[in-house]
Motif scaffolding. Structure first.
Motif, PDB file in Angstrom:
ATOM      1  N   ILE A 227     -41.637-109.342  86.675  1.00 40.59           N
ATOM      2  CA  ILE A 227     -42.152-109.798  87.973  1.00 40.59           C
ATOM      3  C   ILE A 227     -42.182-108.644  88.980  1.00 40.59           C
ATOM      4  O   ILE A 227     -43.147-108.503  89.748  1.00 40.59           O
TER       5      ILE A 227
ATOM      6  N   LEU B 189     -47.747-117.181  91.636  1.00 40.73           N
ATOM      7  CA  LEU B 189     -46.974-116.567  90.553  1.00 40.73           C
ATOM      8  C   LEU B 189     -46.740-117.596  89.466  1.00 40.73           C
ATOM      9  O   LEU B 189     -46.326-118.734  89.738  1.00 40.73           O
TER      10      LEU B 189
ATOM     11  N   ILE C  84     -49.812-112.959  88.268  1.00 41.92           N
ATOM     12  CA  ILE C  84     -49.747-112.946  89.721  1.00 41.92           C
ATOM     13  C   ILE C  84     -51.176-112.909  90.268  1.00 41.92           C
ATOM     14  O   ILE C  84     -52.013-112.115  89.828  1.00 41.92           O
TER      15      ILE C  84
END
Length: 483
Positions: free
Chosen positions: A57, A134, A151
């Motif tokens: 992430i 996300l 994303i």
């Protein structure tokens, strides 16, 4: 002992203490280890998967920021720069980077291969539907466990609507598997240690218990020779020691019982033989002198039998708890003098000096006069029995503040040191050559104890014996209440 050990080796039966203890202990330890391993697996997986997810992430966020700045820079070709960044992605050995257009199709991949339109991307769908743009997916893809993060770009470029990062979790799973393998090996080692220490512990308990059981069975059959080896000072050692002491006591009691039976049989046979012989003699015809002599012998032996039977009956009452006393305030000196009167003539005939200084005081005690007289008779009779011709017996009474002490001292054969502690035991005879059942002194000691007094015996072999009887006096207030 070998039989006990063989039984111990077979002691892990279905119902044995060892089996139950081992099964219960192993069950508890196994359950705890299973719970511990599940906890280790859960928290390890959460940690490693969480770390991998955080890493991917953070990489996605960093890439989005870079592309966002490029998009705002009108001096560069945005599409060319995106292609250049993805194709030269420096972490392609760890993860795959993809760009997705507004139609949801993968346009560029760092691997160089673009998937077809049927490519499954649940993380893209989650990102498109989420408020923060996300989406994260962990699952299987083509037989491989993967982590995918998508994303949504904040730019409005039609060619790059989202960035997708995919990494394999195989190495993470391998690390988790290695940790769980180590945890399982440690658990197996713990179980092995529990089994070994448990077996040793159970053996240290069960083997002595089996030995005690086997020895108890032998004791029940009358074999008192077996003893249990004491290998520790813990509760099992104390139990073994107590059991051995019990076996010693039983063996001693058995020996005393056998000696008593032999002694009583002899004691009964002698007077019965005398009575039978004189009865047959008198039936054949007699003169006055023979008749008088025969009747004297018969009367004396009958009294001896009567006294022996009374001692046995008293002992039986004491053992059964039915021995009762007729208590009242009496003069202990008067009962002592009555007992002495019985033996004055007998002492003269046997050339034994029986001396007694009559005291001038009263000694009121609370007791049974017949039983106290029985005790005095027994003590004086023993003194006369074990005193040789020409010896002496001294009887002394002393009054103290709260008790009276009566002492009978003879110059007889005395008692050996090893026999002295046992003379008040039932059925014990220090001198087997003399007549008696061996329970007279035991009964006398019990009677004195029931009166709240003490009977003590002191002796030296070859120099005589001293018997001391101490009885509590009745106080004036108690005497008045009794009257």
């Amino acid at each position: 002992m070998e039989n006990a050990l063989k039984i111990a080796r077979r002691g892990f039966g279905k119902r044995s203490i060892a089996t139950r203890w081992m099964m219960n202990t192993l069950s508890v330890v196994a359950i705890l280890l299973i719970v511990a391993n599940l906890c280790i697996y859960y928290f390890t997986k959460q940690y490693y998967y969480g770390s991998a997810e955080s890493y991917v992430i953070s990489e996605a966020n960093a890439s989005q920021m870079v592309l966002a700045r490029l998009y705002e820079d009108y001096s560069v070709n945005f599409s060319s720069e995106v292609r250049h960044i993805i194709e030269n992605f420096d972490k392609k050995d760890r993860m795959e980077m993809m760009s997705i257009n507004r139609a949801g199709d993968v346009t560029i991949s760092s691997s160089g291969f673009s998937p077809d339109k049927t490519y499954f991307m649940p993380d893209y769908e989650m990102a498109a539907a989420s408020a923060d743009g996300l989406g994260v997916y962990r699952g299987r893809d083509g037989g491989e466990n993967i982590l995918a993060v998508t994303i949504i770009m904040t730019t409005t470029s039609s060619s790059v609507s989202a960035l997708r990062f995919v990494t394999s979790l195989t190495m993470v799973d391998d690390q988790i598997g290695g940790i769980m393998l180590a945890a399982l090996l440690i658990s197996a080692f713990i179980l092995l240690v529990v089994v070994m220490t448990g077996a040793y512990f159970v053996k240290s308990i069960c083997v002595p218990l089996v030995q005690i059981s086997a020895t108890a069975k032998k004791l029940a059959t009358g074999d008192f020779s077996e003893r249990i080896p004491i290998t520790s000072n813990d509760e099992i050692g104390q139990l073994s020691r107590a059991f051995n002491e019990m076996a010693n006591g039983l063996e001693n009691s058995e020996q005393i019982k056998n000696d008593f039976i032999s002694s009583v049989s002899h004691e009964l046979r002698t007077p019965l033989t005398a009575i039978k012989g004189w009865s047959e003699t008198l039936n054949l015809g007699y003169d006055p002198e023979t008749f008088a002599k025969g009747m004297k012998v018969i009367t004396g032996e009958t009294r001896r039998l009567e006294r022996m039977v009374e001692e046995l009956l008293d002992f039986s009452r004491i053992q059964s708890g039915h021995f009762t006393l007729q208590m009242s305030t009496i003069d202990a000196i008067a009962e002592l003098e009555d007992a002495l009167l019985i033996y004055i003539d007998k002492a003269k005939k046997e050339s034994v000096v029986l001396s007694y200084n009559e005291p001038e005081f009263l000694c009121p005690v609370y007791g049974d006069k017949n039983r106290l007289r029985q005790v005095f008779i027994n003590i004086i009779d023993n003194a006369l029995k074990y005193t040789e011709t020409g010896g002496s017996i001294d009887v002394l009474a002393e009054k103290n503040d709260d008790s009276v002490t009566i002492t009978v001292t003879d110059s007889g054969v005395g008692i050996a040191p090893e026999d002295l502690p046992k003379v008040k035991q039932k059925f014990y005879k220090a001198n087997s050559t003399k007549h008696g059942s061996g329970i007279g002194l035991a009964v006398a000691d019990e009677i004195i104890s029931l009166h709240g007094g003490v009977l003590e015996v002191e002796s030296e072999l070859g120099y005589g014996t001293t018997v001391t009887i101490t009885l509590p006096l009745v106080r004036k207030k108690e005497r008045s209440e009794d009257e």
